[in-house]
Design a protein around this motif. Sequence first.
Motif, PDB file in Angstrom:
ATOM      1  N   UNK A  18      -4.471  28.562  25.402  1.00  0.00           N
ATOM      2  CA  UNK A  18      -3.664  29.008  26.534  1.00  0.00           C
ATOM      3  C   UNK A  18      -4.545  29.337  27.733  1.00  0.00           C
ATOM      4  N   UNK A  19      -5.649  30.042  27.478  1.00  0.00           N
ATOM      5  CA  UNK A  19      -6.575  30.372  28.566  1.00  0.00           C
ATOM      6  C   UNK A  19      -7.211  29.116  29.153  1.00  0.00           C
ATOM      7  N   UNK A  20      -7.557  28.162  28.296  1.00  0.00           N
ATOM      8  CA  UNK A  20      -8.107  26.893  28.785  1.00  0.00           C
ATOM      9  C   UNK A  20      -7.065  26.170  29.641  1.00  0.00           C
ATOM     10  N   UNK A  21      -5.816  26.169  29.176  1.00  0.00           N
ATOM     11  CA  UNK A  21      -4.724  25.532  29.901  1.00  0.00           C
ATOM     12  C   UNK A  21      -4.551  26.177  31.278  1.00  0.00           C
ATOM     13  N   UNK A  22      -4.411  27.492  31.294  1.00  0.00           N
ATOM     14  CA  UNK A  22      -4.183  28.184  32.559  1.00  0.00           C
ATOM     15  C   UNK A  22      -5.396  28.103  33.480  1.00  0.00           C
ATOM     16  N   UNK A  23      -6.606  28.110  32.913  1.00  0.00           N
ATOM     17  CA  UNK A  23      -7.816  27.946  33.714  1.00  0.00           C
ATOM     18  C   UNK A  23      -7.855  26.595  34.393  1.00  0.00           C
ATOM     19  N   UNK A  24      -7.486  25.559  33.647  1.00  0.00           N
ATOM     20  CA  UNK A  24      -7.440  24.215  34.230  1.00  0.00           C
ATOM     21  C   UNK A  24      -6.374  24.148  35.317  1.00  0.00           C
ATOM     22  N   UNK A  25      -5.231  24.794  35.082  1.00  0.00           N
ATOM     23  CA  UNK A  25      -4.180  24.818  36.109  1.00  0.00           C
ATOM     24  C   UNK A  25      -4.678  25.487  37.386  1.00  0.00           C
TER      25      UNK A  25
END
Length: 149
Positions: A18-25
């Motif tokens: 989730x953190x990787x996802x939101x960081x990429x966003x």
Amino acid sequence: MKLRTLVFRYAVFAVIATLANLGAQRAVLAVRDDGWALMLAIAVGTGVGLVVKYLLDKRWIFLDGSTGARAHGERFSRYTLTGVFTTAIFWGMETVFWMIWQTDLMRELGAVIGLAIGYVVKFQLDKRFVFRPTGPAAAMQTGGAEQVR
């Protein structure tokens, strides 16, 4: 693997993805500010989160020791397919939160809620359709989530 260990690992890996996802966003939104920025950010974040979660699940949740391009290709393809439905949950929740409140905080809250729901559903799908033992291993029921007590 004991159920408690499985649940703990899965929860930690869901947070990491989730953190990787939101960081990429956030990275995409930091460089784009046009009409397509949000959709591009969601797509890039989903891709990053998918790869991170696949690698963690394969090794630490389902204890899948298969190697090689063919094995990874087959499993990753099935993993991605099981994620289509759960991604719709995530994207839908994130988009609805954005449409209602139109703030980044609420958009990310919607994403977190959608991802949490999606990950619970995805575990069940992956256990049944992606990382199930095949061939001789199926008869012995060895490895991975099949050992959960």
